[in-house]
Design an enzyme around this catalytic site. Structure first.
Site, short mmCIF file in Angstrom:
data_model
loop_
_atom_site.label_atom_id
_atom_site.label_comp_id
_atom_site.label_asym_id
_atom_site.label_seq_id
_atom_site.Cartn_x
_atom_site.Cartn_y
_atom_site.Cartn_z
N LYS A 11 91.45 24.04 11.93
CA LYS A 11 92.68 24.50 11.27
C LYS A 11 92.42 25.90 10.71
O LYS A 11 91.29 26.33 10.51
CB LYS A 11 93.11 23.54 10.16
CG LYS A 11 92.06 23.29 9.06
CD LYS A 11 91.97 24.38 8.01
CE LYS A 11 90.91 24.08 6.96
NZ LYS A 11 90.57 25.25 6.10
N ASP B 259 89.94 18.07 2.35
CA ASP B 259 90.85 18.45 3.42
C ASP B 259 90.80 17.50 4.62
O ASP B 259 91.55 17.66 5.58
CB ASP B 259 90.59 19.89 3.89
CG ASP B 259 89.18 20.10 4.42
OD1 ASP B 259 88.33 19.19 4.27
OD2 ASP B 259 88.91 21.18 4.98
#
Length: 268
Positions: A3, A131
């Site tokens: 990401k 995350d």
């Protein structure tokens, strides 16, 4: 897959020592490969073999093994042999370790039929890292809290191309946070992301950049060079050191930048 962070605001330091942030997680087409097989000898021990970028790292400290141990606290399943091939650099702010951990959680759930839904898998992932829950579904998400509170946000970047550069610099998250200063003022990141991408420069910021660029000037120079190469927006991802540029057309990078390139493609 990996990401990028589009904007990262450090809002405040929490009583537990962590920081509340605002950021936007966006998945990109850069991925590790992960597989496992059940041990034929039916032994209980799990093993991890790592190839690629981290082939010399300690398997026992890898987040994949941490995720397996967490799953074993709630489920009984045979010992497994895991192979992880790393293409996402470590210490780059691309979430590779958390993505790998989420990947093994999903694979175990599917193979052994644990019946966990996405919300339950995100709860397990949250025990691995802040995350990691994002990578259960890997859909573009606005993130708050320590990066674990996810919500949908209508940001469509299809049609734009992206280049991700890794300037051969490993920056730990702990090091990045040690030098950060919370900066909660100004427009919220949600408001800023509603602007056209062409207006993000200088507005959609990563609060880690100021200190990281001071300590690692090469990383800051890569960002400047991306703008010089025609990017309409460029930023360091997360706590660094990867830097990405968003382009309206096909990017043409000079030789000194091209050698840092680890991914080029269109936004997912």
């Amino acid at each position: 897959r990996a990401k990028i962070n589009i904007g990262l605001r450090i809002m405040e330091k929490r009583p537990d020592g962590y920081h509340n942030i605002e950021t936007f997680f966006y998945p990109v087409d850069l991925a590790d490969a992960l597989e496992f097989v059940v041990r034929k000898d039916h032994r209980r021990g799990d093993t991890l073999r790592i190839t690629g970028l981290m082939k010399d790292s300690d398997p026992d400290s890898n987040l994949v093994m941490k995720a397996v141990k967490i799953m074993r606290q709630s489920f009984d399943f045979p010992g497994i042999r895991i192979h992880l091939h790393k293409s996402i650099p470590i210490g780059a702010g691309l979430g590779g370790g958390s993505s790998d951990a989420a990947g093994i959680l999903k694979a175990l759930n599917k193979y052994f039929g644990f019946g966990l839904n996405s919300e339950e898998l995100r709860s397990f992932a949250g025990l691995v890292g802040s995350d990691a829950p994002f990578f259960i579904d890997s859909t573009p998400s606005f993130a708050e809290g320590v990066g674990n509170i996810l919500s949908e946000f209508p940001l469509d970047l299809s049609g734009y191309s992206i280049v991700i550069l890794y300037p051969d610099t490993n920056i730990s998250t702990a090091e990045a946070y040690a030098g950060c200063v919370p900066c909660p003022g100004g427009l919220s990141l949600r408001q800023l992301l509603n602007l056209p991408v062409s207006e993000w420069r200088g507005r959609v910021v990563n609060d880690f950049e100021l200190n990281i660029f001071r300590s690692y000037p090469k990383v800051g120079k890569v960002k400047i060079a991306l703008y010089e190469a025609g990017a309409i927006y460029a930023s360091m991802s997360g706590s660094g050191s990867a830097v990405y540029g968003i382009f309206e057309g096909e990017p043409e990078l000079p030789g000194e930048l091209a050698r840092y390139r680890i991914n080029t493609g269109y936004m997912i």
